[in-house]
Scaffold this motif. Structure first.
Motif: not given
Length: 439
Positions: A136-140
């Motif tokens: 999963g994207s940490l940014y998102d």
């Protein structure tokens, strides 16, 4: 009016029978006659024991209810209550230590610590989303959640907001400083991540730094215009996606367009609490999705924002390792299937006298049969790399019911031609008589 077919003295819902014989069994190598004989053996050998243990639940509950009613309004006496629980057999004397050995256990179960999801397997889209949540994207996650407060002009919005984006980039750099500390300086000051002879250099303006632990660097990959750097922290992987062609990559001083984390290591695909499967048609829908997950071909088509989308299981992730060799990591969480408990019965399979049989028997036989596809797989998305089937068994009241589940799955293994202990049981600790007596 339900149509039934006779199989080994059982009366099986015709649609369920067709699903098992034409969809679930083909490709497994499982003999159908052996499957139905095994099911009939479960009903004959363990059906009466199941009824006895359910009656024992009722006996204990009635005695406990009576004990509390007689003492309503009196001071609590823990000593006498414990003595009473021993007298009625709720508490069992612990007489010996216990040693358990396990074989064929995937690291997601045996040695890695990480998040676990639970999802209704009846909903194919939810089931696929959960299975694909391994990465999963940490940014998102930061951008769309309150991990970064909606204040000071950095409110989350569907359109990319550079001010909030800057806050996300800064927050992600703080995480990197904790998980992948540099020998000198901070990731927040990085202007370039550079590979020199498979060694990672982190450029901080005029300074060249490196990781405090160089072994944390695992490898890299080229994906389109992005260079992906792979790291490891506490057994879990982290990707730095370097791509200055994106809006976010242009905003990051080092061109980091995303930080991707290995997240949900395991997912419980649930046939029980989150699912209302009340008849054979419902059970078939549940089993069909689980079968698709185990075969690797489950797909869900839907429309989002005017676009047609097909959701499928994520592929494995490929890299060039730090040693130059190919490195492949799974793209999916390890999936367990939660069967129903011992209590419920189902009219999808009737015994010779027309009585409903335990629904747990049906779940055990069919979900394990579907998982044989994964065990036999030589290509495509694989669930267990150690050759195991993981079944979560809930709502077991005491060690005798756990022993019943153990005996049940041994018979399932025999019916499916599986080696002993191929099926691993996750004992859900939901009832105190189990937790205090399990040893």
């Amino acid at each position: 009016m339900t149509d039934y077919l006779e199989r080994s003295g059982l009366r099986v819902d015709a649609d369920l029978c067709a699903f098992i014989e034409t969809e679930a069994a083909p490709g497994t190598g499982v003999d159908l006659d052996g499957f139905w004989r095994g099911y009939a053996d479960l009903v004959a050998s363990l059906g009466p024991r199941t009824a006895e243990l359910l009656a024992e639940r009722d006996r204990l509950q009635a005695l406990i209810d009576e004990w509390h009613r007689e003492r309503r309004g009196k001071d609590w006496d823990a000593v006498s209550y414990k003595r009473f629980l021993k007298q009625i057999g709720y508490l069992i004397e612990d007489t010996a230590p216990l040693t358990i050995e396990t074989v064929g256990v995937d690291p997601e179960i045996g040695s890695l610590a990480g998040p676990q999801l639970v999802v209704p397997v009846m909903n194919a889209r939810f089931a696929l989303n959960a299975a694909n949540a391994r990465w999963g994207s940490l940014y998102d996650a930061l951008y769309g959640s309150d991990a970064i407060p909606d204040e000071g002009g950095v409110q989350a919005s569907r359109q990319y907001d550079p001010q909030r984006g800057a806050a996300v980039i800064a927050k992600a750099a703080e995480f990197l400083d904790l998980a992948l500390p540099l020998a000198e300086g901070s990731h927040a000051d990085a202007t370039e991540y550079r590979l020199v002879s498979d060694e990672l250099q982190v450029i901080l303006g005029s300074i060249s730094s490196r990781l405090s632990d160089p072994e944390a660097y695992c490898g890299h990959a080229i994906r389109g215009s992005a260079t992906v750097l792979l790291f490891q922290h506490n057994g879990l992987h982290i990707e730095l996606v370097i791509d200055r062609s994106t809006v976010v990559g242009q905003q990051s001083r080092a061109g980091v367009s995303d930080v991707v984390l290995e997240a949900a290591l395991t997912t419980i695909q649930d046939c029980e609490d989150s699912v209302a499967a009340v008849d054979a048609a419902d059970k078939i829908a549940v089993y069909r999705n689980w079968l698709g997950l185990m075969r690797g071909d489950l797909a869900e088509r839907f429309e989002k924002d005017g676009r047609a989308i097909v959701r499928q299981l994520a592929p494995d992730r490929q890299y060039t390792g730090a040693d130059g060799a190919e490195l492949v990591l799974t793209g999916r969480s390890l999936m367990l299937v939660r069967n129903v408990g011992h209590l419920m019965t189902t009219n999808a399979v009737l015994d010779a006298d027309g009585r409903e049989t335990p629904e747990g028997f049906l779940d055990a036989m069919v979900t394990a049969l579907a998982a044989v596809h994964d065990l036999r797989k030589t290509s495509g998305p694989q669930n267990s790399r150690c050759g195991s089937i993981y079944v979560v068994k809930p709502k077991m009241h005491g060690p005798a019911e756990v022993a019943l589940a153990d005996a049940m799955f041994q018979r399932v293994e025999d019916a499916l031609g599986l080696a002993r202990n191929t099926i691993k049981i996750g004992v859900m600790d939901e009832e105190r008589r189990t937790s205090v007596n399990l040893r």
